[in-house]
Design a protein around this motif. Sequence first.
Motif, short mmCIF file in Angstrom:
data_model
loop_
_atom_site.label_atom_id
_atom_site.label_comp_id
_atom_site.label_asym_id
_atom_site.label_seq_id
_atom_site.Cartn_x
_atom_site.Cartn_y
_atom_site.Cartn_z
N PRO A 178 0.98 -1.21 0.02
CA PRO A 178 -0.09 -0.08 -0.08
C PRO A 178 0.87 1.26 -0.03
O PRO A 178 1.77 1.70 0.89
CB PRO A 178 -0.74 -0.26 1.26
N VAL A 179 0.47 2.05 -1.05
CA VAL A 179 1.35 3.42 -1.11
C VAL A 179 0.35 4.50 -0.99
O VAL A 179 -0.66 4.48 -1.64
CB VAL A 179 2.26 3.34 -2.44
N MET A 190 -10.06 1.79 3.36
CA MET A 190 -9.41 0.15 3.30
C MET A 190 -8.01 0.40 4.20
O MET A 190 -7.45 -0.49 4.45
CB MET A 190 -8.98 -0.05 1.99
N ALA A 191 -7.65 1.62 4.61
CA ALA A 191 -6.09 1.85 5.27
C ALA A 191 -6.19 0.74 6.52
O ALA A 191 -4.75 0.09 6.47
CB ALA A 191 -5.93 3.11 5.64
N GLY A 201 2.82 -1.19 10.23
CA GLY A 201 1.57 -0.62 9.92
C GLY A 201 1.33 0.82 9.52
O GLY A 201 0.80 1.63 9.91
N ARG A 202 1.90 1.19 8.35
CA ARG A 202 1.40 2.49 7.75
C ARG A 202 1.87 2.38 6.15
O ARG A 202 2.25 1.28 5.62
CB ARG A 202 2.69 3.35 8.17
N HIS A 203 1.09 3.01 5.30
CA HIS A 203 1.48 3.19 4.04
C HIS A 203 2.88 3.57 3.66
O HIS A 203 3.42 4.25 4.47
CB HIS A 203 0.52 4.20 3.37
N ILE A 204 3.37 2.96 2.51
CA ILE A 204 4.46 3.46 2.06
C ILE A 204 4.68 4.98 1.44
O ILE A 204 3.69 5.23 0.73
CB ILE A 204 5.06 2.39 0.85
N HIS A 205 5.66 5.56 1.74
CA HIS A 205 5.75 6.88 0.68
C HIS A 205 6.20 6.78 -0.60
O HIS A 205 7.22 5.97 -0.77
CB HIS A 205 6.68 7.74 1.64
N ALA A 206 5.63 7.36 -1.50
CA ALA A 206 6.05 7.13 -2.90
C ALA A 206 7.63 7.41 -2.93
O ALA A 206 8.19 6.85 -3.95
CB ALA A 206 5.24 8.17 -3.79
N SER A 207 8.16 8.40 -2.27
CA SER A 207 9.49 8.61 -2.36
C SER A 207 10.36 7.38 -2.04
O SER A 207 11.52 7.32 -2.40
CB SER A 207 9.92 9.84 -1.36
N ASP A 232 6.93 -3.71 0.85
CA ASP A 232 5.33 -3.75 1.32
C ASP A 232 5.22 -3.71 2.75
O ASP A 232 4.02 -3.89 3.31
CB ASP A 232 4.67 -4.95 0.66
N GLY A 233 6.22 -3.32 3.63
CA GLY A 233 6.06 -3.20 4.96
C GLY A 233 5.75 -4.44 5.50
O GLY A 233 4.96 -4.55 6.58
N GLY A 234 5.96 -5.88 5.00
CA GLY A 234 5.70 -7.02 5.58
C GLY A 234 4.29 -7.26 5.19
O GLY A 234 3.87 -8.31 5.82
N PHE A 235 3.58 -6.74 4.46
CA PHE A 235 2.11 -7.16 3.91
C PHE A 235 2.26 -8.54 3.37
O PHE A 235 1.14 -9.28 3.78
CB PHE A 235 1.84 -6.47 2.71
#
Length: 237
Positions: A178-179, A190-191, A201-207, A232-235
């Motif tokens: 999730p970005v 859906m966050a 547990g956070r969205h990824i930054h596009a940077s 993916d932050g472990g998604f």
Amino acid sequence: MAQISNRKTVILGGSRGIGAALVRKFAGAGDRVVFTFAGSADAAAALSAETGAEAIRVDSADRRALTAAIAAQGPIDLLLVNAGTLVMGDPLESDADAIDHMIDVNVRAPYHASVEAARTMPDNGRILIIGSTNGDRMPFAGGGAYAMTKSAIQGMVRGLARDFGPRGITINAIQPGPVDTDMNPAAGPMAETMHGFMAIGRHIHASEIADYAAFLASPSAAMITGSMQTIDGGFGA
């Protein structure tokens, strides 16, 4: 990390979200950047003015227009394919034309763009495709067609790595989770559900996607090819 100066970089789908972060990253590093857009003309114009990158309108679903645009830019040192679309919903009720359009943009366009760029790409060039962690895992109902397109990217990258490898050209897929973009905002409905699947547990930054793309595009990544680079932050852990 070593950088290549005065590199010709083409970014497909660069006006917003991850694409805009890629434009900023590579233009800021001194690349001669050209990026495409389809419908976000105002955003593209603003980004072009901000970064000095050239914006051109190209519909990635139009194979002939897309390959002609890439041929006109060649030789290209770095191709980044970010253009993509998302169709979610009950497969028994989904619009078949919308699904076919998604396949055109998410699968056919990356393949034909990569092949066209490789025709004149110098040895040791780079091709990066923005895929998705959903190519490995689809934990929600209604995402079968989208996941199919992202799994197709995996096979394409593995195969083209063999074809282009003798010239030192690498091709890899970056698979974000999730970005935080307009399509999937960090404050969206859906966050909370998405964060529940993640180790971080956070969205990824596009940077953060752009930073990793810069590494894969560098000489330091010369032996990374045919791979899926998941951020993916472990998604999918």
